[in-house]
Design an enzyme around this catalytic site. Structure first.
Site, PDB file in Angstrom:
ATOM      1  N   ASP A 116       0.863  -1.186   0.000  1.00 36.70           N
ATOM      2  CA  ASP A 116       0.000   0.000   0.000  1.00 36.70           C
ATOM      3  C   ASP A 116       0.902   1.240   0.000  1.00 36.70           C
ATOM      4  O   ASP A 116       2.118   1.122   0.187  1.00 36.70           O
ATOM      5  CB  ASP A 116      -0.851  -0.058   1.282  1.00 36.70           C
ATOM      6  CG  ASP A 116      -1.880   1.052   1.372  1.00 36.70           C
ATOM      7  OD1 ASP A 116      -2.267   1.605   0.325  1.00 36.70           O
ATOM      8  OD2 ASP A 116      -2.294   1.371   2.502  1.00 36.70           O
ATOM      9  N   GLU A 156       2.847   4.959  -3.813  1.00 36.25           N
ATOM     10  CA  GLU A 156       2.870   5.978  -4.891  1.00 36.25           C
ATOM     11  C   GLU A 156       4.196   6.734  -4.946  1.00 36.25           C
ATOM     12  O   GLU A 156       4.591   7.080  -6.057  1.00 36.25           O
ATOM     13  CB  GLU A 156       1.687   6.938  -4.696  1.00 36.25           C
ATOM     14  CG  GLU A 156       0.325   6.298  -4.946  1.00 36.25           C
ATOM     15  CD  GLU A 156      -0.127   5.324  -3.834  1.00 36.25           C
ATOM     16  OE1 GLU A 156       0.373   5.484  -2.700  1.00 36.25           O
ATOM     17  OE2 GLU A 156      -0.930   4.427  -4.107  1.00 36.25           O
ATOM     18  N   ASP A 181      -8.733   3.900  -2.516  1.00 40.82           N
ATOM     19  CA  ASP A 181      -9.736   4.296  -1.517  1.00 40.82           C
ATOM     20  C   ASP A 181     -10.995   4.869  -2.144  1.00 40.82           C
ATOM     21  O   ASP A 181     -11.187   6.087  -2.226  1.00 40.82           O
ATOM     22  CB  ASP A 181      -9.117   5.296  -0.542  1.00 40.82           C
ATOM     23  CG  ASP A 181      -7.988   4.657   0.250  1.00 40.82           C
ATOM     24  OD1 ASP A 181      -7.924   3.408   0.296  1.00 40.82           O
ATOM     25  OD2 ASP A 181      -7.172   5.402   0.814  1.00 40.82           O
TER      26      ASP A 181
HETATM   27  O1  MIG Z   1      -3.586   6.075   4.749  1.00 41.80           O
HETATM   28  O2  MIG Z   1      -3.419   0.829   5.699  1.00 41.80           O
HETATM   29  O3  MIG Z   1      -5.763   2.192   0.364  1.00 41.80           O
HETATM   30  O4  MIG Z   1      -6.715  -0.019   1.743  1.00 41.80           O
HETATM   31  O5  MIG Z   1      -6.693   0.105   4.559  1.00 41.80           O
HETATM   32  C1  MIG Z   1      -4.393   4.969   4.568  1.00 41.80           C
HETATM   33  C2  MIG Z   1      -4.579   1.579   5.855  1.00 41.80           C
HETATM   34  C3  MIG Z   1      -3.536   3.767   4.315  1.00 41.80           C
HETATM   35  C4  MIG Z   1      -4.793   3.042   2.380  1.00 41.80           C
HETATM   36  C5  MIG Z   1      -5.257   1.834   1.628  1.00 41.80           C
HETATM   37  C6  MIG Z   1      -6.284   1.120   2.441  1.00 41.80           C
HETATM   38  C7  MIG Z   1      -5.711   0.731   3.781  1.00 41.80           C
HETATM   39  C8  MIG Z   1      -5.197   1.956   4.508  1.00 41.80           C
HETATM   40  N1  MIG Z   1      -4.228   2.668   3.675  1.00 41.80           N
END
Ligand code: MIG
Length: 799
Positions: free
Chosen positions: A405, A408, A483
């Site tokens: 996650d 980016e 998200d």
């Molecule tokens: O700032 O890890 O898209 O699926 O549950 C949020 C927490 C960070 C974004 C991801 C989401 C995940 C969440 N993450």
């Protein structure tokens, strides 16, 4: 002397007349008087690469997008020269290069215009950063439509839109929001029933304008790098996508459990809660193959650590879950907490693995653990180290999959949402700033993760999931759309995003079912599950700060509907697995937008909702609340309503009923749809037989069933089972032929066929040219017969 200010204001520059031409095997070079070189490479008869240099100099040729086993080879390349232009002819295309301005036109061999330049290549020197902003503009053809471009949350047909590819953590994005999580600078153009594709392989921020700024101009440009694009000619969209997918690669087969249903939330903890959720799935007989641990399993959000209070014995927990048929998937983020006592931080510091700013200090950014540093995943040594970090989690603890996650990379509390642009990267030996590396950063992270999982999961297959992606990332992992929000509009977005990703070479795609942000009601959740089971990656996930989002969270009626669809997903696993096989074998997208299915029918060009799940099942999601029916466009051909077996001729609009427990589904006439029994998880039951639903057609249709061990690599040694069926129906008879390939012995002996839409009563059954009696094939009144799995020809004759 030219001053910097003058350069900054010089504006667009254009190539002028060609002064030199030469050819080197599969490449031709045109040089203009003002120092532009156009290199055209013939990759295949209908695939060309165009590169432009300014000041006579090309950049080193390097790309993360391109697979290393691309099919190359062409039959013809002839170059002739006339007064106005050079003419390149391949076995499929004619390319005209104008002598006085380097403009290019591409036609097919019959002279039909495919692609034509407006201003063509031009550039602007970039005063602030050096290099050029490189640009290309083409003429938008009559009634031209545009598709592809990865995860865009816009109408499936991009005509009239401008998009930007700059990988961004776009929490709770909305329709048409730009940019999003992925950069896949590939589009398809379609006009006059001719499709072509353009892949602008440039990792800087890229922009595409599809007749938005000017009605008859389609353009694309990048903040730096080279004008470097691939051109693929169809004329079918499927040929274009196949060629793009061949160039940028496909994944290996995932373990079959990865195609089951997955349940996630931010976050399930402690262990007790994880076990309760898992148990509830089993108690309520809701099929599920995996449960996800989000960031809270870690110790203070430090990657590769476990919070011992919440998870005192992760290995044991993973084992207990596995005994219930539940796989465990854990999250890993790129940000490494600045903590001198933390081993991952120490190792990266000792080895100089963190990204640095232009003047030398490390880049620091705030994420969940607080201030973090970021490994430079564009450095091969860093990737190798990162892969190795997974040893404990995968090999020792036994975790089955990992999701990456925030890659980016996402940075908190800064307006840009990401790292500073002056950050330096190795870029596999082509040092550059973050402007160039940003869009591939997440891809290189997940590549390293994949390498680690592949190594430590062996002999099993790895499962990896990413949020950020650049073209080619499909080689390593599945992906989700980030998200999203629990709204009806987002259900519409989920549908187009999944279709669009599939058309962009990235089929292993899913969305957070039910929505990540905000709370769905039961109806929205049920409708989303009905769509989500037809996405290659199928997972419920939510931010968890607004109540529960498990199948049982919305009352019994919804639980029952969800069960019905999870069961359908598991029944269709052999069909879905075959879709995956065809995707990696032929580059065929797992989902087909209606236009992809039938581009010759202009009715399909602007349809967003209907899509093909594989090649034979039409799905029409319900995307509004409180409806009992909906209108849809049934594509040309013949179809059976899945629920009622009602037969329809396509090429027309229809109204169908769809109360809350029904999603409109149609089966293409002639299809043979394989099914497994309902299982609570992949591998729960020994397969006693293969069921095939056979839908009669007057005419011919081919179907395929791919099977193997469902995990491991034996399939690569030929241990798979590929059944190809050819079905022919004509005046009172039906013939099914089977052609088999592969040496895998399927565990079942028999195939149970159920015939739908048979226009006659079975009077005689012939199996492999011998008449058989009804008892032997267990013929029953419900039009079911059971035959040995290795039959070669089944012949039914009606009375
Ligand atoms: O700032 O890890 O898209 O699926 O549950 C949020 C927490 C960070 C974004 C991801 C989401 C995940 C969440 N993450």
């Amino acid at each position: 002397m030219i001053t910097n200010t003058e350069i900054a204001h010089r504006g667009n520059q254009f190539p002028n007349q060609i002064v030199d031409f030469h050819r080197e095997n599969d490449r031709v070079y045109f040089t203009t008087q003002n120092g532009v070189i156009l290199e055209i490479t013939v990759l295949r008869d209908s695939a060309l690469r165009f590169r432009y240099a300014t000041e006579h100099v090309f950049e080193p040729d390097f790309s993360y997008a391109i697979a290393d086993d691309v099919s190359l080879g062409y039959n013809v390349l002839e170059v002739t020269e006339g007064p106005p232009e050079y003419v390149l002819t391949t076995a499929k295309l004619i390319v005209y290069v104008k002598k006085d301005n380097l403009k290019v036109e591409i036609t097919d061999l019959d002279g039909n215009m495919i692609s034509e330049e407006e201003n063509g290549f031009h550039w602007e020197e970039n005063f602030a950063y050096g290099g050029n902003v490189v640009k290309m503009s083409k003429v938008t053809q009559q009634a031209e439509s545009f598709y592809g471009m990865g995860d865009k949350a816009s109408h499936i047909n991009l005509k009239g839109k401008r998009v930007n590819n700059w990988v961004t953590d776009q929490y709770a994005y909305h329709k048409d929001q730009e940019p999003l999580y992925k950069s896949i600078p590939f589009y398809l153009g379609l006009h006059n029933d001719l499709a072509y594709g353009i892949f602008f392989d440039n990792s800087f921020s890229t922009y595409f304008d599809f007749a938005q700024e000017k009605r008859n101009v389609t353009s694309f440009w990048a903040d730096g790098g080279e004008m470097n694009y691939y051109f693929f000619y169809g004329p079918k969209m499927s040929q274009v996508v196949e060629a793009y997918t061949d160039l940028t690669g496909v994944p290996e087969l995932p373990p079959l459990w990865a195609l089951g249903f997955h349940q996630s939330k931010w976050s399930y903890y402690p262990e007790k809660q994880v076990m309760e959720i898992a148990k509830k799935f089993r108690d309520l007989k809701l099929p599920c193959d995996a449960i996800y641990l989000d960031i809270d399993y870690m110790e203070g959000f430090r990657c590769f650590t476990w919070n011992n209070r919440r998870f005192p014995n992760p290995k044991k927990m993973v084992e207990k879950l596995e005994a219930m048929g539940m796989k465990t998937v854990t999250m890993i983020d790129p940000g490494i907490k600045i903590d001198r006592d933390y081993w991952v931080y120490q190792q990266a510091m000792e080895n100089d693995f963190f990204c640095k700013r232009a003047d030398g200090p490390h880049f620091k950014g705030k994420v969940w653990p607080g201030e973090c540093k970021f490994p430079d995943f564009t450095n091969p040594e860093v990737r190798e180290w990162w892969a190795g970090l997974y040893k404990e989690m995968i090999a020792d603890i036994g975790v089955h999959g990992v999701w990456n996650d925030m890659n980016e990379p996402a940075i908190m509390d800064v307006p840009t949402k990401t790292a500073n642009l002056d950050m330096r990267h190795d870029y596999d030996g082509h040092p550059c700033s973050h402007r160039k590396a940003h869009n591939v950063y997440g891809m290189q992270m997940v590549r390293a993760t994949y390498d680690g999982l592949k190594k430590f999961s062996f002999p099993k297959r790895p499962f990896v999931l990413t949020r950020a992606a650049y073209a080619g990332t499909q080689r390593y992992c599945a992906t989700w759309t980030g998200d999203n929000v629990a709204t009806w509009e987002h259900l519409w977005i989920a549908n187009v995003q999944a279709q669009r990703m599939c058309m962009s070479g990235y089929s292993f795609i899913g969305t957070d079912i039910g929505g990540f942000a905000e709370q769905p009601n039961g109806e929205l959740f049920a409708r989303w599950v009905q769509l989500g089971i037809f996405h290659p990656f199928c997972r419920v996930h939510s931010s968890g700060d607004h109540g529960d989002q498990e199948p049982w969270s919305f009352g019994d009626e919804i639980t029952d509907i969800v069960r019905k669809y999870l069961e359908l997903r598991y029944e269709l696993l052999p069909y879905l697995y075959t879709m995956f096989y065809k995707y990696i074998q032929d580059g065929l997208p797992m989902l087909q937008s209606l236009v992809f299915y039938d581009q010759a029918d202009p009715q399909t060009h602007f349809r967003t909702d209907e899509f093909l799940f594989g090649e034979q099942i039409l799905i029409v999601p319900v995307q509004e609340s409180n409806v009992l029916g909906r209108r849809l466009y049934l594509p040309r051909g013949e179809w059976y309503n899945y629920w009622t077996d009602e037969f329809h001729h396509g090429g027309t609009e229809k109204y169908v009923e769809c109360p809350l427990d029904t999603i409109p589904m149609f089966i293409k006439a002639g299809s043979m749809i394989p099914k497994y029994p309902v299982q609570q998880y992949v591998g729960e039951k020994k397969l006693e037989e293969l069921r095939i639903d056979v839908y009669y057609v007057e005419g011919q249709e081919n179907s395929t069933v791919y099977e193997d061990q469902q995990d491991g690599y034996d399939y690569k040694k030929g241990r798979f089972s590929l059944r190809k069926f050819r079905l022919r129906g004509k005046d009172g008879e039906l013939i099914i032929q089977q052609f088999k390939d592969g040496s895998f012995m399927t565990p079942y002996e028999n195939i149970r066929m159920t015939f739908h839409g048979l226009p006659f009563k079975i009077g005689m059954i012939e199996l492999d040219n011998e008449k058989v009696n009804y008892n032997k094939v267990q013929y029953s009144d419900d039009n079911t017969i059971v035959v040995h799995k290795d039959f070669t020809e089944l012949h039914l004759v009606g009375i």
